[in-house]
Write a protein that holds these residues in place. Structure first.
Motif, PDB file in Angstrom:
ATOM      1  N   THR A  30      -7.043  -2.384   6.828  1.00 18.69           N
ATOM      2  CA  THR A  30      -5.925  -1.539   7.240  1.00 18.69           C
ATOM      3  C   THR A  30      -4.890  -1.358   6.133  1.00 18.69           C
ATOM      4  N   ALA A  31      -4.859  -2.261   5.179  1.00 22.09           N
ATOM      5  CA  ALA A  31      -3.861  -2.194   4.109  1.00 22.09           C
ATOM      6  C   ALA A  31      -4.504  -1.703   2.818  1.00 22.09           C
ATOM      7  N   LEU A  32      -3.758  -0.880   2.085  1.00 25.23           N
ATOM      8  CA  LEU A  32      -4.243  -0.348   0.810  1.00 25.23           C
ATOM      9  C   LEU A  32      -3.096  -0.361  -0.187  1.00 25.23           C
ATOM     10  N   TYR A  33      -3.395  -0.822  -1.396  1.00 22.24           N
ATOM     11  CA  TYR A  33      -2.380  -1.004  -2.431  1.00 22.24           C
ATOM     12  C   TYR A  33      -2.803  -0.273  -3.698  1.00 22.24           C
ATOM     13  N   TRP A  34      -1.826   0.224  -4.441  1.00 23.36           N
ATOM     14  CA  TRP A  34      -2.048   0.716  -5.796  1.00 23.36           C
ATOM     15  C   TRP A  34      -1.192  -0.125  -6.750  1.00 23.36           C
ATOM     16  N   TYR A  35      -1.830  -0.577  -7.823  1.00 28.33           N
ATOM     17  CA  TYR A  35      -1.155  -1.294  -8.895  1.00 28.33           C
ATOM     18  C   TYR A  35      -1.487  -0.612 -10.218  1.00 28.33           C
ATOM     19  N   ARG A  36      -0.649  -0.866 -11.218  1.00 23.89           N
ATOM     20  CA  ARG A  36      -0.900  -0.355 -12.565  1.00 23.89           C
ATOM     21  C   ARG A  36      -0.930  -1.534 -13.527  1.00 23.89           C
ATOM     22  N   GLN A  37      -1.927  -1.520 -14.411  1.00 20.25           N
ATOM     23  CA  GLN A  37      -2.084  -2.584 -15.401  1.00 20.25           C
ATOM     24  C   GLN A  37      -2.070  -1.955 -16.781  1.00 20.25           C
ATOM     25  N   SER A  38      -0.981  -2.168 -17.498  1.00 18.03           N
ATOM     26  CA  SER A  38      -0.868  -1.630 -18.841  1.00 18.03           C
ATOM     27  C   SER A  38      -1.324  -2.669 -19.847  1.00 18.03           C
ATOM     28  N   LEU A  39      -1.670  -2.218 -21.052  1.00 18.40           N
ATOM     29  CA  LEU A  39      -2.204  -3.100 -22.089  1.00 18.40           C
ATOM     30  C   LEU A  39      -1.234  -4.244 -22.349  1.00 18.40           C
ATOM     31  N   GLY A  40      -1.738  -5.472 -22.197  1.00 17.52           N
ATOM     32  CA  GLY A  40      -0.917  -6.632 -22.467  1.00 17.52           C
ATOM     33  C   GLY A  40       0.125  -6.935 -21.407  1.00 17.52           C
ATOM     34  N   GLN A  41       0.101  -6.180 -20.318  1.00 17.92           N
ATOM     35  CA  GLN A  41       1.092  -6.385 -19.254  1.00 17.92           C
ATOM     36  C   GLN A  41       0.418  -6.941 -18.012  1.00 17.92           C
ATOM     37  N   GLY A  42       1.222  -7.404 -17.105  1.00 15.92           N
ATOM     38  CA  GLY A  42       0.703  -7.857 -15.815  1.00 15.92           C
ATOM     39  C   GLY A  42       0.443  -6.671 -14.919  1.00 15.92           C
ATOM     40  N   LEU A  43       0.354  -6.962 -13.645  1.00 16.26           N
ATOM     41  CA  LEU A  43       0.094  -5.913 -12.667  1.00 16.26           C
ATOM     42  C   LEU A  43       1.411  -5.445 -12.053  1.00 16.26           C
ATOM     43  N   GLU A  44       1.634  -4.152 -12.142  1.00 14.24           N
ATOM     44  CA  GLU A  44       2.853  -3.552 -11.621  1.00 14.24           C
ATOM     45  C   GLU A  44       2.557  -2.874 -10.293  1.00 14.24           C
ATOM     46  N   LEU A  46       2.773  -0.375  -7.289  1.00 14.90           N
ATOM     47  CA  LEU A  46       3.166   1.023  -7.190  1.00 14.90           C
ATOM     48  C   LEU A  46       3.494   1.415  -5.751  1.00 14.90           C
ATOM     49  N   ILE A  47       2.506   1.259  -4.848  1.00 12.58           N
ATOM     50  CA  ILE A  47       2.689   1.731  -3.474  1.00 12.58           C
ATOM     51  C   ILE A  47       1.762   0.965  -2.551  1.00 12.58           C
ATOM     52  N   TYR A  48       2.162   0.854  -1.273  1.00 11.58           N
ATOM     53  CA  TYR A  48       1.430   0.070  -0.283  1.00 11.58           C
ATOM     54  C   TYR A  48       1.385   0.844   1.028  1.00 11.58           C
ATOM     55  N   PHE A  49       0.187   0.954   1.596  1.00  9.99           N
ATOM     56  CA  PHE A  49      -0.019   1.569   2.899  1.00  9.99           C
ATOM     57  C   PHE A  49      -0.482   0.495   3.880  1.00  9.99           C
ATOM     58  N   GLN A  50       0.066   0.501   5.091  1.00  7.23           N
ATOM     59  CA  GLN A  50      -0.379  -0.424   6.135  1.00  7.23           C
ATOM     60  C   GLN A  50      -0.532   0.364   7.420  1.00  7.23           C
ATOM     61  N   GLY A  51      -1.774   0.591   7.830  1.00  6.24           N
ATOM     62  CA  GLY A  51      -2.040   1.290   9.071  1.00  6.24           C
ATOM     63  C   GLY A  51      -1.336   2.633   9.127  1.00  6.24           C
ATOM     64  N   ASN A  52      -0.666   2.896  10.236  1.00  3.77           N
ATOM     65  CA  ASN A  52       0.048   4.159  10.432  1.00  3.77           C
ATOM     66  C   ASN A  52       1.524   4.070  10.055  1.00  3.77           C
TER      67      ASN A  52
END
Lengths: 114, 113
Positions: A30-44, A46-52
């Motif tokens: 039910t949950a969906l996440y977007w993260y961004r990983q730049s060179l030499g960086q951790g995970l940033e 971005l956005i999170y969806f949970q159900g409706n």
């Protein structure tokens, strides 16, 4: 497939163009996440969806970034007027409701903006 | 809001030696803690998690971590590493079921023969 699927795996674009990245989560998550990983960086985050529920957009870096999730399943992350600093690996993950922090990640979409 | 600090960006170690990857967190409320591993050219996968109960948690591939509330730490350990453990390791924290996960900057473990 059984895992989180992302497409394209690689995308090269010119500065100023729009790009769309797709994520197909694990069925039943039910949950969906977007993260961004730049060179030499951790995970940033971005956005999170949970159900409706309304998505948590607090991590989107600018109004050039947007995402939608249709029918509670597939999600598309759109970046308008791409800039070179948008170059990164964009990771999608999904999880069950009630399994805090147990995310299943796709292999990512590598975006290169020339 | 919560945050995570991984004190070492890179940790070189010889094969069969012990290793500890350090993680400290900051939060004003109770936390759930995680370690994820990213092997070269692969996605992230869950290594282990602390939700409640015993502060020593065991994960896959012989890794374990200990939650220390007073020191706000969740260090990852393995008594004897293998070449195949070479990867990027990420510590992460969340505070409620369904909230987003906050990651540290990652530690690259490099196991040398």
């Amino acid at each position: 497939g059984a895992g989180v699927s992302q497409s394209p795996s690689n995308k090269v674009t010119e500065k100023g163009k729009d790009v769309e990245l797709r994520c197909d989560p694990i069925s039943g998550h039910t949950a969906l996440y977007w993260y961004r990983q730049s060179l030499g960086q951790g995970l940033e985050f971005l956005i999170y969806f949970q159900g409706n529920s309304a998505p948590d957009k607090s991590g989107l870096p600018s109004d050039r970034f947007s995402a939608e999730r249709t029918g509670g399943s597939v999600s598309t992350l759109t970046i308008q007027r791409t800039q070179q600093e948008d170059s990164a690996v964009y990771l999608c993950a999904s999880s069950f409701w009630g399994s805090p922090g147990e995310l299943f990640f796709g292999e990512g979409s590598r975006l290169t903006v020339l | 809001a919560q945050s995570v600090t991984q004190l070492d960006s890179q940790v070189p170690v010889f094969e069969e030696a012990p290793v500890e990857l350090r993680c400290n967190y900051s939060s004003s409320v109770s936390v759930y803690l995680f370690w994820y591993v990213q092997y070269p050219n692969q996605g992230l996968q869950l290594l282990l998690k602390y939700l409640s109960g015993s502060t020593l948690v065991k994960g896959i591939n012989g890794f374990e971590a200990e939650f220390n509330k007073s020191q706000t730490s969740f260090h990852l350990r393995k008594p004897s590493v293998h070449i195949s453990d070479t990867a990027e390791y990420f510590c992460a924290v969340t505070t409620n079921a369904g909230n987003m996960l906050t990651f540290g900057g990652g530690t690259r473990l490099m196991v040398k023969p």
